[in-house]
Design an enzyme around this catalytic site. Structure first.
Site, short mmCIF file in Angstrom:
data_model
loop_
_atom_site.label_atom_id
_atom_site.label_comp_id
_atom_site.label_asym_id
_atom_site.label_seq_id
_atom_site.Cartn_x
_atom_site.Cartn_y
_atom_site.Cartn_z
N GLY A 123 0.77 -1.23 0.00
CA GLY A 123 0.00 0.00 0.00
C GLY A 123 0.80 1.29 0.00
O GLY A 123 0.30 2.34 0.40
N ASN A 133 1.67 2.96 -2.62
CA ASN A 133 1.01 3.87 -3.57
C ASN A 133 -0.26 4.45 -2.96
O ASN A 133 -0.58 5.62 -3.17
CB ASN A 133 0.70 3.14 -4.88
CG ASN A 133 1.91 3.09 -5.79
OD1 ASN A 133 2.24 4.07 -6.44
ND2 ASN A 133 2.59 1.97 -5.82
N ARG A 186 -14.57 -17.97 -10.14
CA ARG A 186 -14.15 -16.61 -10.51
C ARG A 186 -15.36 -15.76 -10.94
O ARG A 186 -15.43 -14.56 -10.65
CB ARG A 186 -13.13 -16.67 -11.66
CG ARG A 186 -12.63 -15.34 -12.15
CD ARG A 186 -11.94 -14.51 -11.09
NE ARG A 186 -10.85 -15.17 -10.42
CZ ARG A 186 -9.73 -14.59 -10.05
NH1 ARG A 186 -9.56 -13.31 -10.30
NH2 ARG A 186 -8.77 -15.23 -9.43
N ASN A 206 -4.48 2.65 -13.58
CA ASN A 206 -3.54 1.68 -13.01
C ASN A 206 -2.14 2.27 -13.03
O ASN A 206 -1.78 3.02 -13.95
CB ASN A 206 -3.57 0.38 -13.82
CG ASN A 206 -2.62 -0.68 -13.28
OD1 ASN A 206 -2.63 -0.98 -12.09
ND2 ASN A 206 -1.80 -1.22 -14.16
N HIS A 234 1.72 1.20 -13.35
CA HIS A 234 2.56 0.06 -13.73
C HIS A 234 4.02 0.50 -13.61
O HIS A 234 4.37 1.59 -14.09
CB HIS A 234 2.25 -0.42 -15.15
CG HIS A 234 3.07 -1.60 -15.56
ND1 HIS A 234 2.81 -2.88 -15.09
CD2 HIS A 234 4.16 -1.70 -16.35
CE1 HIS A 234 3.72 -3.70 -15.59
NE2 HIS A 234 4.55 -3.00 -16.34
N GLN A 263 10.73 7.68 -7.03
CA GLN A 263 10.97 8.76 -8.00
C GLN A 263 9.91 8.84 -9.10
O GLN A 263 9.90 9.77 -9.89
CB GLN A 263 12.37 8.59 -8.63
CG GLN A 263 13.50 8.74 -7.63
CD GLN A 263 14.87 8.69 -8.29
OE1 GLN A 263 15.00 8.77 -9.52
NE2 GLN A 263 15.91 8.55 -7.49
N GLU A 304 6.45 6.31 -9.26
CA GLU A 304 5.08 5.87 -8.94
C GLU A 304 4.37 6.80 -7.97
O GLU A 304 3.22 7.22 -8.21
CB GLU A 304 5.11 4.46 -8.34
CG GLU A 304 5.63 3.40 -9.30
CD GLU A 304 5.67 2.04 -8.67
OE1 GLU A 304 4.76 1.72 -7.89
OE2 GLU A 304 6.60 1.29 -8.96
C1 GRF Z 1 4.18 -1.40 -7.04
O1 GRF Z 1 5.46 -1.82 -7.46
C2 GRF Z 1 3.35 -1.04 -8.23
O2 GRF Z 1 4.08 -0.50 -9.30
C3 GRF Z 1 2.82 -2.34 -8.67
O3 GRF Z 1 2.61 -3.10 -7.49
C4 GRF Z 1 3.38 -2.57 -6.45
C5 GRF Z 1 2.43 -2.09 -5.40
O4 GRF Z 1 3.11 -1.62 -4.33
N1 GRF Z 1 1.60 -2.15 -9.42
P1 GRF Z 1 2.28 -0.98 -3.10
O5 GRF Z 1 1.26 -2.02 -2.65
O6 GRF Z 1 1.60 0.26 -3.63
O7 GRF Z 1 3.33 -0.69 -2.09
#
Ligand code: GRF
Length: 208
Positions: A12, A14, A66, A108, A110, A179, A181
């Site tokens: 988490g 992000n 699913r 999303n 990535h 740097q 995300e």
């Molecule tokens: C991050 O590396 C993101 O780029 C990828 O999954 C990971 C998530 O990390 N989609 P977090 O759960 O946000 O720490």
């Protein structure tokens, strides 16, 4: 006020970047209305609780197949009545019905410069292992709208990060998070919240 639902699977960081950006008003006109995880042990859920954000787990393990999980997941998403859904390390395939219902309202993050090192099988550390194996000198992160493909939707923002001598996948992953995300995901939400993002013929334009 943009109602943002954040979907997570892991640590988490992000999600934390989004929370911090809302609290510091780097993101305006936005309310985080909820957090959904497919993983009940995700630390991201603790982050949400710590900040008083409604959080829940919808796990595929709790359903007989699913198809049923997909229905329950969409039902739970709808309960939050989001304007925007941010996938922040969410590792479950988004149901087609959800993509259709929230067309160009799911984003999303990535951890590569799409179209490099993306698509099926490229997630988490695997992305950075592939980048180091190829010997690229520049990596980065991408925020894109989610469509029926894997990492194939319209690109909103990208940010480059240098690979340094001796990088391990873990060190590179951390640098890309710090740097790139944690900067472009909040930025994308703020741009969308303030009506500055437009999608035409599958291409994104961002107003200054
Ligand atoms: C991050 O590396 C993101 O780029 C990828 O999954 C990971 C998530 O990390 N989609 P977090 O759960 O946000 O720490």
């Amino acid at each position: 006020m943009l109602r943002v639902l954040v979907m997570v699977s892991g640590g988490g960081t992000n999600l934390q970047a989004i929370i911090d950006a809302v609290n510091s008003r780097q993101i305006t006109n936005t309310e985080i209305v909820g957090v959904i995880s497919n993983n009940r042990s995700a630390y991201a859920l603790e982050r949400a609780e710590h900040h008083g954000i409604p959080a829940c787990c919808v796990s595929p393990k709790d359903y007989e197949n699913r198809e049923v999980f997909n229905e329950k997941l969409l039902e739970k998403v709808d309960e939050y009545d989001p304007d925007l859904i941010a996938l922040a390390g969410f590792l479950v395939v988004i149901p087609p019905a959800m993509i259709e219902k929230y067309r160009n309202r799911i984003i999303n993050i990535h951890p590569s410069l799409i179209p490099s090192f993306c698509g099926t099988g490229y997630y988490g550390l695997k992305v950075h292992e592939a980048a180091l194996a190829r010997g690229v000198k520049v990596v980065g992160a991408t925020v894109h709208f989610v469509d029926e493909g894997t990492d194939t939707g319209p690109i909103i923002l990208q940010k480059a990060v240098a690979v340094e001598d001796g990088d391990t996948p873990e060190v590179l992953q951390r640098r890309v998070m710090e740097q790139a995300e944690w900067i472009i995901l909040p930025k994308a939400i703020d741009l969308i919240a303030n009506g500055k993002v437009n999608v035409t013929d599958g291409k994104v334009s961002v107003a200054k």
